[in-house]
Design a protein around this motif. Structure first.
Motif, PDB file in Angstrom:
ATOM      1  N   SER A  10      13.959  84.179 -22.531  1.00 44.08           N
ATOM      2  CA  SER A  10      15.026  83.704 -23.423  1.00 44.08           C
ATOM      3  C   SER A  10      15.005  84.472 -24.738  1.00 44.08           C
ATOM      4  O   SER A  10      13.967  84.599 -25.388  1.00 44.08           O
ATOM      5  CB  SER A  10      14.867  82.212 -23.730  1.00 44.08           C
ATOM      6  OG  SER A  10      15.866  81.816 -24.651  1.00 44.08           O
ATOM      7  N   ARG A  12      17.359  83.559 -26.950  1.00 41.69           N
ATOM      8  CA  ARG A  12      18.223  82.663 -27.730  1.00 41.69           C
ATOM      9  C   ARG A  12      17.534  82.221 -29.017  1.00 41.69           C
ATOM     10  O   ARG A  12      16.347  81.911 -29.017  1.00 41.69           O
ATOM     11  CB  ARG A  12      18.545  81.420 -26.877  1.00 41.69           C
ATOM     12  CG  ARG A  12      19.635  80.535 -27.433  1.00 41.69           C
ATOM     13  CD  ARG A  12      19.912  79.380 -26.467  1.00 41.69           C
ATOM     14  NE  ARG A  12      18.791  78.456 -26.366  1.00 41.69           N
ATOM     15  CZ  ARG A  12      18.541  77.479 -27.223  1.00 41.69           C
ATOM     16  NH1 ARG A  12      19.337  77.285 -28.244  1.00 41.69           N
ATOM     17  NH2 ARG A  12      17.508  76.683 -27.050  1.00 41.69           N
ATOM     18  N   PRO A  81      14.679  80.451 -18.554  1.00 41.89           N
ATOM     19  CA  PRO A  81      15.501  79.255 -18.731  1.00 41.89           C
ATOM     20  C   PRO A  81      16.586  79.254 -17.662  1.00 41.89           C
ATOM     21  O   PRO A  81      16.832  80.293 -17.033  1.00 41.89           O
ATOM     22  CB  PRO A  81      16.128  79.471 -20.115  1.00 41.89           C
ATOM     23  CG  PRO A  81      16.218  80.954 -20.272  1.00 41.89           C
ATOM     24  CD  PRO A  81      15.035  81.520 -19.511  1.00 41.89           C
ATOM     25  N   GLU A  82      17.196  78.129 -17.440  1.00 45.71           N
ATOM     26  CA  GLU A  82      18.357  78.070 -16.550  1.00 45.71           C
ATOM     27  C   GLU A  82      19.612  77.993 -17.409  1.00 45.71           C
ATOM     28  O   GLU A  82      19.746  77.079 -18.220  1.00 45.71           O
ATOM     29  CB  GLU A  82      18.275  76.834 -15.655  1.00 45.71           C
ATOM     30  CG  GLU A  82      19.485  76.687 -14.739  1.00 45.71           C
ATOM     31  CD  GLU A  82      19.319  75.521 -13.769  1.00 45.71           C
ATOM     32  OE1 GLU A  82      18.474  75.621 -12.875  1.00 45.71           O
ATOM     33  OE2 GLU A  82      20.034  74.514 -13.949  1.00 45.71           O
ATOM     34  N   ASN A  84      23.604  77.812 -17.013  1.00 47.09           N
ATOM     35  CA  ASN A  84      24.710  77.595 -16.081  1.00 47.09           C
ATOM     36  C   ASN A  84      24.283  77.863 -14.642  1.00 47.09           C
ATOM     37  O   ASN A  84      24.952  78.561 -13.883  1.00 47.09           O
ATOM     38  CB  ASN A  84      25.914  78.452 -16.493  1.00 47.09           C
ATOM     39  CG  ASN A  84      26.403  78.058 -17.878  1.00 47.09           C
ATOM     40  OD1 ASN A  84      26.534  76.870 -18.174  1.00 47.09           O
ATOM     41  ND2 ASN A  84      26.614  79.028 -18.750  1.00 47.09           N
ATOM     42  N   GLY A  85      23.127  77.347 -14.317  1.00 41.62           N
ATOM     43  CA  GLY A  85      22.635  77.441 -12.950  1.00 41.62           C
ATOM     44  C   GLY A  85      22.023  78.784 -12.588  1.00 41.62           C
ATOM     45  O   GLY A  85      21.558  78.968 -11.453  1.00 41.62           O
ATOM     46  N   VAL A 112      12.620  76.730 -16.550  1.00 42.18           N
ATOM     47  CA  VAL A 112      12.522  75.803 -17.681  1.00 42.18           C
ATOM     48  C   VAL A 112      13.896  75.251 -18.048  1.00 42.18           C
ATOM     49  O   VAL A 112      14.867  76.002 -18.108  1.00 42.18           O
ATOM     50  CB  VAL A 112      11.951  76.539 -18.918  1.00 42.18           C
ATOM     51  CG1 VAL A 112      11.798  75.580 -20.096  1.00 42.18           C
ATOM     52  CG2 VAL A 112      10.620  77.212 -18.582  1.00 42.18           C
ATOM     53  N   GLU A 114      15.937  71.887 -20.500  1.00 37.74           N
ATOM     54  CA  GLU A 114      15.853  70.742 -21.406  1.00 37.74           C
ATOM     55  C   GLU A 114      16.220  69.465 -20.669  1.00 37.74           C
ATOM     56  O   GLU A 114      15.985  68.365 -21.155  1.00 37.74           O
ATOM     57  CB  GLU A 114      16.826  70.949 -22.574  1.00 37.74           C
ATOM     58  CG  GLU A 114      16.196  71.291 -23.888  1.00 37.74           C
ATOM     59  CD  GLU A 114      15.231  70.244 -24.440  1.00 37.74           C
ATOM     60  OE1 GLU A 114      14.366  69.754 -23.695  1.00 37.74           O
ATOM     61  OE2 GLU A 114      15.339  69.931 -25.630  1.00 37.74           O
ATOM     62  N   GLY A 115      16.780  69.622 -19.470  1.00 39.13           N
ATOM     63  CA  GLY A 115      17.202  68.455 -18.688  1.00 39.13           C
ATOM     64  C   GLY A 115      16.111  67.996 -17.728  1.00 39.13           C
ATOM     65  O   GLY A 115      14.967  68.467 -17.786  1.00 39.13           O
ATOM     66  N   VAL A 147      11.597  70.329 -21.495  1.00 42.00           N
ATOM     67  CA  VAL A 147      10.544  71.209 -22.042  1.00 42.00           C
ATOM     68  C   VAL A 147      10.013  70.767 -23.409  1.00 42.00           C
ATOM     69  O   VAL A 147       8.812  70.864 -23.670  1.00 42.00           O
ATOM     70  CB  VAL A 147      11.008  72.694 -22.052  1.00 42.00           C
ATOM     71  CG1 VAL A 147      12.280  72.892 -22.850  1.00 42.00           C
ATOM     72  CG2 VAL A 147       9.914  73.614 -22.577  1.00 42.00           C
TER      73      VAL A 147
END
Ligand SMILES: Cc1cc2nc3c(=O)[nH]c(=O)nc-3n(C[C@H](O)[C@H](O)[C@H](O)COP(=O)(O)O)c2cc1C
Length: 190
Positions: A10, A12, A81-82, A84-85, A112, A114-115, A147
């Motif tokens: 990531s 971000r 991270p995931e 949008n799938g 990984v 956040e959901g 996470v």
């Protein structure tokens, strides 16, 4: 000692999956399992892919450094991270950049989110991509849901329900693939 590179995918601002990369580095080193380094794609800050490294006329130091580290690693853990799938563009960017460096490289994937689902969807497309580029993908997963509940900013586990068994199985499978590859190389040489 076994050398493991952990790719933190990531880039971000305010990313959370980097916590998992920090965790794996500490876990491998504190348990004397491996020499571990994080290949942080945010720090490398690669431009958008234009051509594979092997065909570039004047590759950047960063690209050469990344390639050398991947090539010299016994195994890799990708922290993704995931989005949008799927996987982030930053990760595809560096997978396409290299070629032979990936060949027969043992690669374990930690997804990984956040959901609640821990990136259960991204594993499918990422496994296919890694198969296509001829890595040896490790048949164990380490999904990290929620996470920020599971790790603090320094990668220390928090909360009471840490999946110890899943973690040790994940790492065991990675080392199994590394050992299997090493034995095959010895057979070829002998
Ligand atoms: C563009 C974008 C798309 C996302 N899509 C998903 C998703 O499909 N499934 C999911 O569980 N989380 C999704 N998330 C949330 C991430 O799970 C969350 O940002 C997590 O912390 C991992 O990414 P990070 O390391 O960039 O923080 C998305 C986040 C972003 C920025």
């Amino acid at each position: 000692m076994t050398k493991i590179s952990i790719i933190s995918s990531s880039v971000r601002e305010g990313r959370n999956s980097h916590r998992v990369a920090l965790f794996f580095k500490k876990y491998l080193e504190e348990n004397n399992l491996a020499e571990a380094e994080i290949l942080d794609l945010a720090k490398y800050n690669f431009p958008l892919f234009e051509e594979r490294l092997k065909y570039q006329k004047s590759p950047t130091e960063g690209a050469l450094d990344f390639a050398t580290r991947v090539k010299s690693s016994d195994g890799i853990i990708i922290i993704t991270p995931e989005y949008n799938g799927g996987y982030p563009a930053s990760l595809k960017n560096v997978i396409d950049l290299l070629s032979d460096e990936w060949y027969h490289k043992p690669v374990a994937i930690s997804t990984v989110s956040e959901g609640n689902f821990g990136g259960a969807q991204v594993i499918i497309s990422l496994q296919f991509l890694l198969w296509k580029i001829r890595t040896l993908t490790v048949p164990a997963m380490f999904p990290v849901p929620n996470v920020t509940d599971m790790f603090d900013e320094n990668g220390n586990p928090t909360g009471s329900s840490f999946p110890e068994k899943r973690l040790s199985n994940f790492v065991k499978e990675l080392f199994w693939c590394i050992e299997a590859k090493s034995r095959m190389e010895n057979v070829k040489e002998g």
